[in-house]
Design a protein around this motif. Structure first.
Motif, PDB file in Angstrom:
ATOM      1  N   ILE A 460      29.087 -44.422  17.905  1.00 40.10           N
ATOM      2  CA  ILE A 460      27.792 -44.392  18.380  1.00 40.10           C
ATOM      3  C   ILE A 460      27.130 -43.153  17.811  1.00 40.10           C
ATOM      4  O   ILE A 460      25.974 -43.338  17.205  1.00 40.10           O
ATOM      5  N   LEU A 461      27.599 -41.954  17.883  1.00 39.49           N
ATOM      6  CA  LEU A 461      26.958 -40.858  17.329  1.00 39.49           C
ATOM      7  C   LEU A 461      26.867 -40.913  15.809  1.00 39.49           C
ATOM      8  O   LEU A 461      25.797 -40.235  15.323  1.00 39.49           O
ATOM      9  N   ILE A 462      27.751 -41.419  15.118  1.00 42.57           N
ATOM     10  CA  ILE A 462      27.673 -41.548  13.542  1.00 42.57           C
ATOM     11  C   ILE A 462      26.665 -42.629  13.337  1.00 42.57           C
ATOM     12  O   ILE A 462      25.915 -42.249  12.255  1.00 42.57           O
ATOM     13  N   GLN A 463      26.242 -43.422  14.133  1.00 36.68           N
ATOM     14  CA  GLN A 463      25.338 -44.450  13.635  1.00 36.68           C
ATOM     15  C   GLN A 463      23.777 -43.744  13.979  1.00 36.68           C
ATOM     16  O   GLN A 463      23.061 -43.825  13.224  1.00 36.68           O
ATOM     17  N   ILE A 464      23.839 -43.046  15.154  1.00 34.59           N
ATOM     18  CA  ILE A 464      22.547 -42.312  15.344  1.00 34.59           C
ATOM     19  C   ILE A 464      22.417 -41.383  14.353  1.00 34.59           C
ATOM     20  O   ILE A 464      21.062 -41.016  14.137  1.00 34.59           O
ATOM     21  N   ILE A 474      14.796 -38.462  16.066  1.00 36.90           N
ATOM     22  CA  ILE A 474      15.843 -38.426  17.263  1.00 36.90           C
ATOM     23  C   ILE A 474      15.792 -37.516  18.237  1.00 36.90           C
ATOM     24  O   ILE A 474      15.806 -36.409  18.441  1.00 36.90           O
ATOM     25  N   ILE A 475      15.540 -37.942  19.544  1.00 39.56           N
ATOM     26  CA  ILE A 475      15.951 -37.109  20.850  1.00 39.56           C
ATOM     27  C   ILE A 475      16.865 -37.831  21.691  1.00 39.56           C
ATOM     28  O   ILE A 475      16.926 -39.005  22.052  1.00 39.56           O
ATOM     29  N   ILE A 476      17.878 -36.780  21.891  1.00 37.66           N
ATOM     30  CA  ILE A 476      19.069 -37.258  22.801  1.00 37.66           C
ATOM     31  C   ILE A 476      19.317 -36.604  23.922  1.00 37.66           C
ATOM     32  O   ILE A 476      19.276 -35.269  23.856  1.00 37.66           O
ATOM     33  N   MET A 481      27.922 -31.118  25.759  1.00 41.12           N
ATOM     34  CA  MET A 481      27.434 -29.764  25.071  1.00 41.12           C
ATOM     35  C   MET A 481      28.124 -29.976  23.666  1.00 41.12           C
ATOM     36  O   MET A 481      27.288 -29.424  22.402  1.00 41.12           O
ATOM     37  N   GLU A 482      29.382 -30.487  23.503  1.00 41.63           N
ATOM     38  CA  GLU A 482      30.040 -30.779  22.063  1.00 41.63           C
ATOM     39  C   GLU A 482      28.927 -31.453  21.312  1.00 41.63           C
ATOM     40  O   GLU A 482      28.853 -31.231  20.229  1.00 41.63           O
ATOM     41  N   ASP A 483      28.544 -32.590  21.741  1.00 40.89           N
ATOM     42  CA  ASP A 483      27.822 -33.778  20.897  1.00 40.89           C
ATOM     43  C   ASP A 483      26.427 -32.982  20.422  1.00 40.89           C
ATOM     44  O   ASP A 483      26.027 -33.219  19.625  1.00 40.89           O
TER      45      ASP A 483
END
Length: 556
Positions: A460-464, A474-476, A481-483
């Motif tokens: 998911i994070l790679i796609q974002i 992008i606002i996440i 904290m790692e992400d």
């Protein structure tokens, strides 16, 4: 306490648990790991008879879960705490909630009252009995759920991802309770996607397609780095670093730092901030939102927020549960209306926008449980819903659907499947694709990876990240904290509805003591950097390895 003998469990067309054998002795703390769909939650429900084996036998303290006459006794022996705190709250007040199980056991009121107070005290909620359950934070709700189980005095407690939706403070509070229960002789089963939580257990079992792929003490299981990665799982960062550096593997950060210093001379990594020279796409001016204003239930969620978000930004939003994160982002596409203050979107006050659909096509919002947004009969129709409501041609709709699904790695073989047949990670990707198909200029994601296994989370994070590279702002919002450290270019920290920090991750995460006061933490790699005497501005394994080896890196 638990004996699993040749257990198989089949859903209509799927084997979830296959010929499983496992014994869990009294007083053991067992962690169960596995990717989404590996059979973890099915196994949890087999423990207390919510599900019954299709084949084989499940014994709880010597009693078979297949004996319907004994299910009441089994559930008194084996308590269950689920992932989502909100789904476990059944009453109006905390005291009533904790008493619910005791009422079902038929305890006298006098005995019940002392049990409730004792249970609340044991989870650190002494004096909370009269409070409304709905007004509590996520971490407090989870502790109420645990208190309700503790009150019934079970010998076994099964925790099914109890910290998945919690902030760092809430997560640590739940883990402290688990350690305390273990010290009191309770048998604990913890299902988790957090490797650092599993490291606290006496033993780990790793499931793959309903079978045991690995088992052993935490250090034994985590030392199988390649095998864990093949299973779609991570290992604690210090184990991965030890593996890459060829030094003795340990779960102890102090010992890890000592091993590193014996062989290497770590150096700091220099970083320069990325400065965006672009126009604002969103702006909050003196924004305040009050729920139930002018009533006895009035609650100020965010207060006097001033924030500018530039085109092409990748903004991380962090804060304790109840700090106002979700409230803030729901103002950006007018799902919530400001009590006072203003939101400017693409240069226009949103109060002057007559057709809010146009705003929501530009500002897409993926909710905390994106799979709850699914409702169509097929994946293709689900993703096509937004573009179809935009009045686009069928040719353009098909083009957008294929583009969006390709972006989230959902192939054509899924197009005609029901979205409800998919795994948790796949559902989430389809929900995100449903927003992407409208090609928003700003994409807001509220806890998009909560509850996902490491492989699904990384996907998911790679796609974002790919969307951001393609020009999407992008606002996440995240409790990880790692992400945030790894992907966001800037971070805001909310505390009780106010912005305390608005800066680049490197500067925000220097303030570890202050963040801990806010119920937050710093990334594990930043902690390791501090142990090594380095500036805590290292957020990836590659950066850490280069810093340890003394390779000069300048990151922009």
């Amino acid at each position: 306490m638990i004996e699993i003998k040749n257990v198989t469990f089949k859903y209509i067309d799927k084997i979830a648990i296959k010929n499983l054998n496992l014994s869990i002795p009294k007083g053991e703390f067992l962690a169960i790991l596995g990717h989404n769909g590996s059979g973890k939650s099915t196994l949890a429900r087999l423990f207390n008879g919510l599900l019954v084996p299709s084949e084989g036998e499940m014994l709880i303290n010597g009693v078979s879960t297949g004996d319907e006459d004994k299910l009441f006794d089994i559930r008194k022996t084996c308590g269950m705490v689920f992932q989502n705190p909100d789904n476990q709250i059944v009453a109006t007040t905390v005291r009533e909630d904790v008493a619910f199980g005791l009422e079902n056991l038929g305890l006298p009121v006098s005995e019940m009252e002392s049990c409730v107070e004792e249970s609340l005290k044991s989870v650190g909620l002494d004096g909370f009995g009269a409070k409304m359950s709905s007004n509590l934070s996520g971490g407090q709700k989870q502790r109420v759920a645990i208190a309700g189980i503790i009150a019934m005095k079970p010998e076994i407690i099964v925790f099914d991802e109890p910290t998945a939706m919690l902030d760092p403070k809430g997560r640590n509070a739940v883990l402290d309770i688990i350690k305390k229960l273990k010290s009191e002789g309770k048998t604990i089963v913890l299902i988790t996607h957090f490797m650092e939580e599993a490291a606290l257990a006496d033993r780990i079992v790793v499931l793959e397609k309903g079978e045991i792929a690995l088992r052993g003490k935490p250090i034994e299981v985590f030392s199988e780095v390649e095998k864990m990665q093949k299973l779609g799982l991570n290992v604690p960062v210090q184990i991965l670093l030890s593996h890459e550096l060829g030094i003795l593997k340990t779960l102890d950060l102090n010992l890890f730092a000592k091993h590193v210093k014996e062989k290497h001379k770590p150096i700091n990594i220099e970083k320069t901030a990325k400065i965006l020279d672009s126009e604002n796409v969103l702006k909050a001016e003196n924004l305040t939102h009050i729920y139930s204003p002018n009533t006895t239930f009035q609650k100020i969620s965010i207060e006097n927020i001033n924030l500018k978000i530039k085109k092409g930004a990748f903004l991380g939003v962090i804060g304790h549960t109840g700090s106002g994160k979700s409230t803030l982002i729901q103002h950006f596409n007018a799902l919530l209306k400001a009590t006072t203050g203003t939101i400017i979107a693409f240069g226009e006050n949103i109060e002057n926008i007559k057709d809010l659909r146009l705003l929501r096509q530009k500002v897409g919002l993926v909710f905390q449980y994106p799979e709850y947004q699914l409702f169509e009969t097929t994946v293709f129709r689900e993703v096509a819903y937004g573009p179809r409501n935009m009045g686009l041609s069928e040719e353009e709709i098909e083009k957008r659907v294929k583009y969006a699904l390709d972006l989230v790695d959902i192939g054509e073989d899924f197009y005609e499947k029901s979205p409800f047949e998919l795994s948790g990670g796949q559902k989430r990707r389809v929900a995100i694709a449903g927003i992407l198909s409208m090609q928003p200029e700003v994409l807001i994601l509220d806890e998009p990876t909560a509850g996902l296994d490491p492989e699904a989370k990384d996907s998911i994070l790679i796609q974002i990240k790919k969307m951001h590279e393609n020009g999407t702002t992008i606002i996440i919002v995240s409790h990880s904290m790692e992400d945030i450290a790894k992907f966001a270019h800037s971070v805001i920290v909310l505390k009780e509805g106010q912005i305390k920090y608005n800066d680049i991750p490197e500067r925000v995460f220097e303030n570890d003591k202050e963040l801990q006061k806010y119920g937050l933490d710093i990334p594990i790699l930043s902690k390791i950097a501090k142990e090594l005497g380095l500036i805590p501005n290292i957020f990836t394994v590659d950066e850490m390895i280069k810093a340890i080896k003394g390779e000069k890196v300048v990151k922009k």
